[in-house]
Design a protein around this motif. Structure first.
Motif, PDB file in Angstrom:
ATOM      1  N   HIS A 141       0.601  -1.518   0.001  1.00 46.53           N
ATOM      2  CA  HIS A 141      -0.629   0.155   0.521  1.00 46.53           C
ATOM      3  C   HIS A 141       1.055   1.280  -0.160  1.00 46.53           C
ATOM      4  O   HIS A 141       0.826   2.531  -0.513  1.00 46.53           O
ATOM      5  N   PRO A 142       2.374   1.118   0.829  1.00 42.34           N
ATOM      6  CA  PRO A 142       2.732   2.459   0.527  1.00 42.34           C
ATOM      7  C   PRO A 142       3.833   2.540  -0.721  1.00 42.34           C
ATOM      8  O   PRO A 142       3.515   3.318  -0.683  1.00 42.34           O
ATOM      9  N   THR A 143       3.443   1.842  -1.620  1.00 41.74           N
ATOM     10  CA  THR A 143       4.929   1.661  -3.476  1.00 41.74           C
ATOM     11  C   THR A 143       2.725   1.956  -3.856  1.00 41.74           C
ATOM     12  O   THR A 143       3.524   3.273  -4.260  1.00 41.74           O
ATOM     13  N   LEU A 144       1.966   1.761  -3.765  1.00 45.36           N
ATOM     14  CA  LEU A 144       0.790   2.089  -4.409  1.00 45.36           C
ATOM     15  C   LEU A 144       0.539   3.817  -3.908  1.00 45.36           C
ATOM     16  O   LEU A 144       0.380   4.236  -5.208  1.00 45.36           O
ATOM     17  N   ASP A 145       0.791   4.078  -3.148  1.00 49.43           N
ATOM     18  CA  ASP A 145       0.726   6.052  -2.311  1.00 49.43           C
ATOM     19  C   ASP A 145       2.044   6.298  -3.521  1.00 49.43           C
ATOM     20  O   ASP A 145       1.013   6.950  -3.545  1.00 49.43           O
ATOM     21  N   ARG A 146       2.701   6.279  -3.605  1.00 49.18           N
ATOM     22  CA  ARG A 146       3.979   6.189  -3.656  1.00 49.18           C
ATOM     23  C   ARG A 146       3.912   6.771  -5.317  1.00 49.18           C
ATOM     24  O   ARG A 146       4.873   7.600  -5.446  1.00 49.18           O
ATOM     25  N   ILE A 147       3.929   5.190  -5.501  1.00 43.48           N
ATOM     26  CA  ILE A 147       3.342   6.020  -7.323  1.00 43.48           C
ATOM     27  C   ILE A 147       2.519   6.937  -8.233  1.00 43.48           C
ATOM     28  O   ILE A 147       2.687   7.655  -8.400  1.00 43.48           O
ATOM     29  N   CYS A 148       1.429   7.221  -7.183  1.00 43.24           N
ATOM     30  CA  CYS A 148       0.609   8.486  -7.186  1.00 43.24           C
ATOM     31  C   CYS A 148       1.160   9.696  -7.271  1.00 43.24           C
ATOM     32  O   CYS A 148       0.298  10.740  -7.678  1.00 43.24           O
ATOM     33  N   GLU A 149       2.125   9.350  -6.216  1.00 42.61           N
ATOM     34  CA  GLU A 149       2.319  10.777  -5.981  1.00 42.61           C
ATOM     35  C   GLU A 149       3.802  10.711  -6.818  1.00 42.61           C
ATOM     36  O   GLU A 149       3.767  12.316  -7.528  1.00 42.61           O
ATOM     37  N   THR A 150       4.345   9.656  -7.239  1.00 36.92           N
ATOM     38  CA  THR A 150       5.579  10.681  -8.246  1.00 36.92           C
ATOM     39  C   THR A 150       4.532  10.874  -9.838  1.00 36.92           C
ATOM     40  O   THR A 150       5.045  11.460  -9.974  1.00 36.92           O
TER      41      THR A 150
END
Length: 560
Positions: A41-50
């Motif tokens: 889930h943190p990886t998905l959040d980071r992809i969206c933000e990036t």
């Protein structure tokens, strides 16, 4: 005849080339950032933000496609604040509209105004306005994982070809990062289920069965992320009886029997796992067991072809269904719990056999040694009585001989009780209470005292009696394992009036042990209270019968 050569690709205009060159380091940094984590889930959040920063988009989201490819199992978003998200309410499910079209046809989509696309079905109330749209599929090891959505480019312009190209590169890197995170998440998930199985096995082999079954329910609920977990065992009259419940809501279901006519009960007793997408609408769940819940797993507690019971883990209505991985791990957990139940049962059989052997040895010793010596002593006293010329001595010796005769008869009755198998004893509540007390006397090293008040065998119903016996067994077991008591007084009173005015039965067991430690476990006391409350009664504890109130008194009461 000479032919004209085709011209090569034209280079981008100078301005766009400069922009592309300037954004390459930004893209490389975005790729590095996306792959820097392990948890999903943190990886998905980071992809969206990036992705939003890379394309200068106001909003970004990832829709995770469910394992059946029919809709969204998860939706991670960036740019919409929590207050707005709460006002919008339910997240999109991907069954319709533009998001649904991207699930069915996972190809890149770039729109200058998504509201004009015929596939768009509009926005819910309180949703921020969005026009420019860019959607790119994310693949993990060749399989569609989901789609990356970007909307509303800052400045109001449309997303460019370079935006699309960079997002496609980022989506490729995101697929690699997500694959790594999914492997890590799967390993962590399996580790948690294994730890849960170890906790269950330890509880089953080291404590009372009721306490261990509660551990099974609590662990299953925690590991599966369910709203509740229910353990059922075969009932004497057929069907399955609820013996343990783990739930945040107060439960009065303990002791409830799901009838054998239920289709699901038949499948479970046949050793088949049952998976329900929505228990509130599935016709097979038209019982009080899980009706009103959402997705549910109903698993047989089965080992070596023998079905010992069932484990049920329902989620709340509207929650996501269980994945194939969760189902597989839950089935393995249920099998491990069943194996632990069989091992615990075998251990209890060995302990019971040791008790029977000890009872038989005590009976032989009483018969071969004690009675013979008492009989010999009585014969000697008879002889002394005949030779005595003093009337007082003659009368006193006669009384002693009579007392010896009574003692011999009592010992013979005790020998008969020791040699009697519990299955041969009458099934009255009084007899079952005495049986539990006699069984507890061996590990305790002394026999608890007992007293009955009122017509115990005639007014107390079978269901209440069965729960009272289980409560007595739990109480005596706790006294043996934790109290270090030298005295226990048991009273069964069938003449009490409960607080609501109804007639009831009260079990009280008082000891002179060490009492309940301040930070000690309360699982046994919680089991007693749950069992009483399921019948409409209550359970409590207080000071014992040791010096200065030392020890513990447990009171358990329920309607007749």
């Amino acid at each position: 005849m000479p032919t004209a050569s085709m011209p090569g690709p034209l280079p981008p205009p100078q301005g766009e080339s400069t922009e592309l060159a300037a954004r390459v380091p930004q893209l490389l940094e975005a790729m590095r950032s996306v792959g820097s984590g392990l948890e999903l889930h943190p990886t998905l959040d980071r992809i969206c933000e990036t992705a939003a920063a890379l394309t200068d988009a106001r909003y970004a989201a990832i829709g995770v496609v469910d394992e059946y490819g029919r809709g969204l199992a998860d939706f991670v978003h960036h740019g919409v604040d929590e207050g707005t998200a709460r006002r919008i309410g339910r997240l999109p499910d991907g069954h319709q509209g533009l998001l649904g079209a991207l699930i069915r046809d996972p190809e890149p989509v770039r729109l200058p105004d998504l509201t004009e696309d015929p596939r768009s079905c509009g926005f819910p109330a309180h949703h921020p306005p969005m026009r420019g749209f860019l959607g790119v599929p994310i693949r993990v090891q060749g399989e569609i994982f989901g789609n990356l959505y970007l909307t509303e480019k800052r400045g109001g312009g449309p997303f460019s070809d370079y935006d699309l190209g960079m997002v496609q590169v980022l989506a490729t890197e995101a697929g690699i990062a997500i694959g790594k995170a999914r492997l890590y998440e799967a390993a962590r998930q399996r580790e948690r289920w294994i730890d849960g199985s170890v906790a269950v096995t330890t509880a089953l082999l080291s404590g009372g069965a009721d306490d261990a079954l509660q551990v099974v329910a609590e662990q299953a609920r925690r590991l599966s992320g369910s709203a509740a977990a229910i353990v059922l065992l075969p009932a004497d009259e057929g069907g399955l009886e609820i013996v343990a419940v783990a739930s945040d809501r107060p439960s009065n279901e303990l002791g409830t029997v799901v009838p054998p006519e239920s289709e699901i009960v038949a499948e479970l007793l046949a050793g088949q796992a049952v998976f329900v997408d929505d228990a509130s609408t599935d016709p097979r769940t038209a019982t009080s067991l899980i009706h009103g819940y959402g997705p549910a797993m109903l698993l047989p507690l089965q080992s070596h072809g023998r079905v010992l019971g069932s484990l049920v883990t329902p989620r709340a209505r509207g929650e996501r269904p269980f994945t194939e991985t969760e189902r597989t791990l839950a089935v393995q957990f249920a099998s491990q719990a069943a194996l632990a139940l069989m091992m615990a049962e075998a251990q209890r059989d060995r302990e019971r056999l040791a008790v029977y052997e000890d009872r038989d040895r005590i009976a032989r010793d009483l018969h071969d040694l004690v009675i013979r010596r008492l009989f010999a002593t009585g014969t000697m006293l008879h002889g002394a009585q005949r030779r005595s010329l003093v009337p007082e001595v003659h009368e006193g010796v006669g009384k002693a001989v009579d007392e010896l005769d009574v003692t011999i008869q009592e010992i013979r009755a005790a020998i008969f009780a020791l040699r009697q198998s519990p299955t041969e004893a009458p099934s009255g509540l009084r007899t079952r209470v005495l049986r539990e007390i006699n069984m507890a006397a061996v590990p305790l090293g002394f026999k608890p005292s007992h007293r009955f008040v009122g017509p115990v065998d005639t007014v107390v119903g079978d269901h209440t009696g069965k729960n009272l016996i289980a409560a007595l067994r739990e109480t005596l077991s706790n006294a043996f394992r934790h109290a270090g008591a030298t005295r226990i007084d048991v009273v069964v009173d069938a003449t009490v009036t409960l607080p609501d005015g109804s007639p009831g039965v009260r079990l009280s067991a008082a000891d002179d042990g060490v009492g309940i430690p301040e930070n000690g476990r309360r699982s046994g006391l919680r089991n007693l209270k749950r069992r009483a409350e399921s019948l409409g009664g209550d359970s409590r504890h207080g000071p014992g019968i040791g010096e200065n109130g030392g020890g513990t008194t447990v009171v358990w009461e329920a309607p007749h």
